[in-house]
Structures are given as C-alpha cells and as structure tokens.
Write a protein that holds these residues in place. Structure first.
Motif, PDB file in Angstrom:
ATOM      1  N   MET A   1       0.824  -1.215   0.000  1.00  0.00           N
ATOM      2  CA  MET A   1       0.000   0.000   0.000  1.00  0.00           C
ATOM      3  C   MET A   1       0.860   1.267   0.000  1.00  0.00           C
ATOM      4  O   MET A   1       0.565   2.241  -0.672  1.00  0.00           O
ATOM      5  N   ALA A   2       1.953   1.211   0.797  1.00  0.00           N
ATOM      6  CA  ALA A   2       2.833   2.383   0.860  1.00  0.00           C
ATOM      7  C   ALA A   2       3.402   2.703  -0.507  1.00  0.00           C
ATOM      8  O   ALA A   2       3.493   3.857  -0.908  1.00  0.00           O
ATOM      9  N   LEU A   3       3.757   1.615  -1.221  1.00  0.00           N
ATOM     10  CA  LEU A   3       4.306   1.813  -2.562  1.00  0.00           C
ATOM     11  C   LEU A   3       3.264   2.401  -3.493  1.00  0.00           C
ATOM     12  O   LEU A   3       3.537   3.314  -4.265  1.00  0.00           O
ATOM     13  N   ASN A   4       2.038   1.897  -3.383  1.00  0.00           N
ATOM     14  CA  ASN A   4       0.949   2.405  -4.223  1.00  0.00           C
ATOM     15  C   ASN A   4       0.663   3.866  -3.913  1.00  0.00           C
ATOM     16  O   ASN A   4       0.425   4.660  -4.808  1.00  0.00           O
ATOM     17  N   MET A   5       0.667   4.223  -2.627  1.00  0.00           N
ATOM     18  CA  MET A   5       0.425   5.614  -2.244  1.00  0.00           C
ATOM     19  C   MET A   5       1.553   6.509  -2.738  1.00  0.00           C
ATOM     20  O   MET A   5       1.308   7.618  -3.209  1.00  0.00           O
ATOM     21  N   ALA A   6       2.776   6.011  -2.659  1.00  0.00           N
ATOM     22  CA  ALA A   6       3.918   6.796  -3.139  1.00  0.00           C
ATOM     23  C   ALA A   6       3.825   7.000  -4.644  1.00  0.00           C
ATOM     24  O   ALA A   6       4.088   8.096  -5.156  1.00  0.00           O
ATOM     25  N   THR A   7       3.423   5.940  -5.346  1.00  0.00           N
ATOM     26  CA  THR A   7       3.267   6.035  -6.796  1.00  0.00           C
ATOM     27  C   THR A   7       2.155   7.010  -7.156  1.00  0.00           C
ATOM     28  O   THR A   7       2.296   7.821  -8.084  1.00  0.00           O
ATOM     29  N   LEU A   8       1.062   6.942  -6.399  1.00  0.00           N
ATOM     30  CA  LEU A   8      -0.068   7.843  -6.644  1.00  0.00           C
ATOM     31  C   LEU A   8       0.333   9.296  -6.409  1.00  0.00           C
ATOM     32  O   LEU A   8      -0.018  10.183  -7.197  1.00  0.00           O
ATOM     33  N   LYS A   9       1.097   9.533  -5.345  1.00  0.00           N
ATOM     34  CA  LYS A   9       1.544  10.896  -5.060  1.00  0.00           C
ATOM     35  C   LYS A   9       2.462  11.410  -6.165  1.00  0.00           C
ATOM     36  O   LYS A   9       2.366  12.569  -6.582  1.00  0.00           O
ATOM     37  N   THR A  10       3.356  10.538  -6.636  1.00  0.00           N
ATOM     38  CA  THR A  10       4.276  10.928  -7.712  1.00  0.00           C
ATOM     39  C   THR A  10       3.509  11.272  -8.979  1.00  0.00           C
ATOM     40  O   THR A  10       3.765  12.299  -9.625  1.00  0.00           O
ATOM     41  N   ARG A  11       2.554  10.414  -9.341  1.00  0.00           N
ATOM     42  CA  ARG A  11       1.750  10.645 -10.535  1.00  0.00           C
ATOM     43  C   ARG A  11       0.929  11.920 -10.410  1.00  0.00           C
ATOM     44  O   ARG A  11       0.825  12.701 -11.367  1.00  0.00           O
ATOM     45  N   SER A  12       0.368  12.142  -9.237  1.00  0.00           N
ATOM     46  CA  SER A  12      -0.474  13.325  -9.022  1.00  0.00           C
ATOM     47  C   SER A  12       0.347  14.603  -9.088  1.00  0.00           C
ATOM     48  O   SER A  12      -0.069  15.603  -9.704  1.00  0.00           O
ATOM     49  N   LEU A  13       1.533  14.587  -8.448  1.00  0.00           N
ATOM     50  CA  LEU A  13       2.399  15.770  -8.464  1.00  0.00           C
ATOM     51  C   LEU A  13       2.881  16.061  -9.877  1.00  0.00           C
ATOM     52  O   LEU A  13       2.869  17.215 -10.325  1.00  0.00           O
ATOM     53  N   THR A  14       3.277  15.009 -10.596  1.00  0.00           N
ATOM     54  CA  THR A  14       3.729  15.180 -11.972  1.00  0.00           C
ATOM     55  C   THR A  14       2.614  15.741 -12.841  1.00  0.00           C
ATOM     56  O   THR A  14       2.838  16.639 -13.666  1.00  0.00           O
ATOM     57  N   ALA A  15       1.399  15.202 -12.671  1.00  0.00           N
ATOM     58  CA  ALA A  15       0.255  15.665 -13.457  1.00  0.00           C
ATOM     59  C   ALA A  15      -0.047  17.128 -13.167  1.00  0.00           C
ATOM     60  O   ALA A  15      -0.344  17.908 -14.094  1.00  0.00           O
ATOM     61  N   ALA A  16       0.032  17.518 -11.885  1.00  0.00           N
ATOM     62  CA  ALA A  16      -0.242  18.910 -11.509  1.00  0.00           C
ATOM     63  C   ALA A  16       0.782  19.856 -12.135  1.00  0.00           C
ATOM     64  O   ALA A  16       0.420  20.909 -12.681  1.00  0.00           O
ATOM     65  N   VAL A  17       2.058  19.482 -12.063  1.00  0.00           N
ATOM     66  CA  VAL A  17       3.112  20.306 -12.667  1.00  0.00           C
ATOM     67  C   VAL A  17       2.926  20.392 -14.174  1.00  0.00           C
ATOM     68  O   VAL A  17       3.069  21.463 -14.785  1.00  0.00           O
ATOM     69  N   PHE A  18       2.582  19.266 -14.794  1.00  0.00           N
ATOM     70  CA  PHE A  18       2.360  19.217 -16.242  1.00  0.00           C
ATOM     71  C   PHE A  18       1.234  20.165 -16.662  1.00  0.00           C
ATOM     72  O   PHE A  18       1.383  20.930 -17.628  1.00  0.00           O
ATOM     73  N   VAL A  19       0.132  20.126 -15.934  1.00  0.00           N
ATOM     74  CA  VAL A  19      -1.008  20.993 -16.264  1.00  0.00           C
ATOM     75  C   VAL A  19      -0.639  22.463 -16.114  1.00  0.00           C
ATOM     76  O   VAL A  19      -0.972  23.294 -16.970  1.00  0.00           O
ATOM     77  N   VAL A  20       0.070  22.802 -15.039  1.00  0.00           N
ATOM     78  CA  VAL A  20       0.466  24.194 -14.807  1.00  0.00           C
ATOM     79  C   VAL A  20       1.387  24.689 -15.925  1.00  0.00           C
ATOM     80  O   VAL A  20       1.199  25.789 -16.469  1.00  0.00           O
TER      81      VAL A  20
END
Length: 293
Positions: A1-20
């Motif tokens: 789960m920790a790995l999945n949460m870390a992956t989700l956070k990475t994807r979300s942060l990357t997506a946010a930066v990409f959109v900006v």
C-alpha cells in the motif's frame, strides 16, 4: 500500500506540474506558446529516434549530423508556420524557417554522404516519417494559434492579437476524452478495443468520446461559440486522438518498451503525453481551414 500511495503521489504531483506548465505556455502569450511547443518538438524527436533505433538497430548508426540535423530541419517547419506576430523588427521567423529549411534540405544529404560514406534510404525514410509525424503536426499547431487570432479578433491586425482558442479547445477535448474513457472503461469496460492496447475497451472509448463531445459542446454554448464547430473538433479529437494513442502504443510494442521516455515520472515521456495531439492536430487544422476560416 505504501508503494501504491507513493506512486499515486508521484503521478499526481507530476500531473499537476504538467497541467500548470501547459496552461502557462498556452495562455501567457505567443512567445510562451512557441517556447512550449519548441521544447515538446525536440522532446518528441529525441524519443522518436530512440524508439526507431530499438525497432531497427540500423537507425542507431546514423551520424550525429543526421540525428540532430533532422531535428533542426523539423524545427524549421515550425518556424515556417509562425505568423507575422513573431517578427522581431524586420526579422521574420517564418522567413528564417523557409531559408534555413532549404539549407538543411541541400546540406544534410551532402554531409551525410561525406561522413557516412553512403546514403541509407531506409534511415532517411524513418527520419522523413518523423518530420510528418512530429514536426508537421507542431507546425500546424503554430498555425492553429494564428487562426485562433483571426477567429477571436476581427480586423486586419487580428493576427497580432494572441489567442490560443483552437489549441486549447483541442487539448481540452483530448484531456476530457482520455480521462472519461479511463473512468468509464474502469467502471463498465468489458469488451477489448484493440490488441495493441489491451487495457482499452469499447465501452470506455465510446463513453469517453460521448462525454467529451457533451462537455465541449456545453462549454461552447456557455461561451457563446458556434457549438457545431466545437462539437466537430471534439469528435475529431476523440476519434483521431484515440488512433494516435494506438499508433504510439504500436511503436512502443515494436520497440519492446513500456514508455517512450521518463521525463514525467509516473506518466512516461513526451510521446506518451502528446501522442493523441500529434495525430489529431493536422485533422483539426484541415477542418478549420476548410470550414471555419
């Protein structure tokens, strides 16, 4: 789960930066638009050449002059499609693209022959396909911005007023289609759409297209734009954009790689993010030229 949460956070942060970054590049001014797609252009070329080299190792033997020269030649196509708004005094990026492009056409084959000792038609063909697939698309994207100004502003000087109306409409259509296709496919998807991309389903593909058309049509109505034009743009984005996604998936399968690059952690590379837009842009440009201008 920790790995999945870390992956989700990475994807979300990357997506946010990409959109900006995308929104800043698209909406700030015409120079930020040009810089954005210049970066995307060279990023796509780098990944395309790596994919082709994995598919056909002979392409990995091209000389540095060929490797980087064709990227510059492609950038000249982008320069050629710039409008008068990009003139710096008497210096025209459009004219620079034309003349520098001519130099590339004549000089690159001569240099290739001198340093490689031969002209490999197959490798030239791969690079020519890259010019069509990547450089022409981003060149037409530059022209879509110019045509946006003609649509958004009336008068002889309209071209000097920046607008990203058409590019933004196309990109939003693709984002909505991709997002809704994923959500609908995850919820009710059962019928495989293509062996090239096993995760895609007919339910998700059709649902994403319908929702993209509905949302874009509603936005056009709210903003008092001609609804039928924006609905057609959304249809083109959904249909041709999906084909673009499948095309890039096919290239990755042939190259035996999961992602085209790693510039965006959790999301892959430039081609992974812009595959739909690359193929949809020429078709939207053609529709705009034939029916909107």
């Amino acid at each position: 789960m920790a790995l999945n949460m870390a992956t989700l956070k990475t994807r979300s942060l990357t997506a946010a930066v990409f959109v900006v970054v995308m929104l800043l590049g698209l909406l700030w001014n015409h120079w930020s638009f040009f810089i954005l797609f210049t970066i995307v252009h060279f990023g796509c070329w780098s990944e395309y050449q790596k994919l082709i080299a994995k598919i056909d190792p002979e392409y990995a033997t091209i000389t540095p002059f060929h490797k980087y020269g064709v990227r510059i030649a492609g950038w000249c196509i982008m320069l050629f499609f710039t409008s008068d708004a990009y003139n710096i005094g008497s210096f025209s990026l459009h004219a620079a693209g034309w003349w520098l492009g001519l130099v590339c056409v004549f000089v690159l084959p001569i240099v290739e022959l001198l340093f490689a000792g031969t002209i490999n038609i197959k490798n030239i063909g791969y690079s020519a396909l890259g010019l069509l697939y990547i450089s022409l698309s981003w060149g037409l994207m530059m022209d879509l911005s110019a045509k946006s100004s003609l649509i958004a502003y009336e008068g002889i000087d309209a071209i000097y007023y920046y607008s990203a109306l058409l590019p933004v409409s196309l990109i939003i259509s693709i984002w909505i289609n991709d997002t809704m296709a994923y959500i609908v496919g995850s919820l009710i998807g059962k019928t495989p759409f293509s062996a090239i991309s096993p995760k895609k389903t007919w339910e998700g593909t059709i649902g994403g297209a319908i929702l993209a058309v509905v949302v874009v049509g509603a936005l056009a109505y709210w903003l008092k734009y001609p609804v039928h034009h924006w609905v057609i743009i959304a249809i083109i984005a959904a249909v041709v954009g999906t084909a673009g996604d499948l095309l890039e998936s096919k290239l990755k399968r042939m190259a035996n790689v999961k992602d085209s690059g790693s510039i965006m952690p959790g999301h892959g590379g430039f081609l992974d993010r812009f595959d739909s837009l690359l193929l949809a842009t020429p078709f939207v440009w053609l529709y705009v030229v034939l029916f909107m201008i």
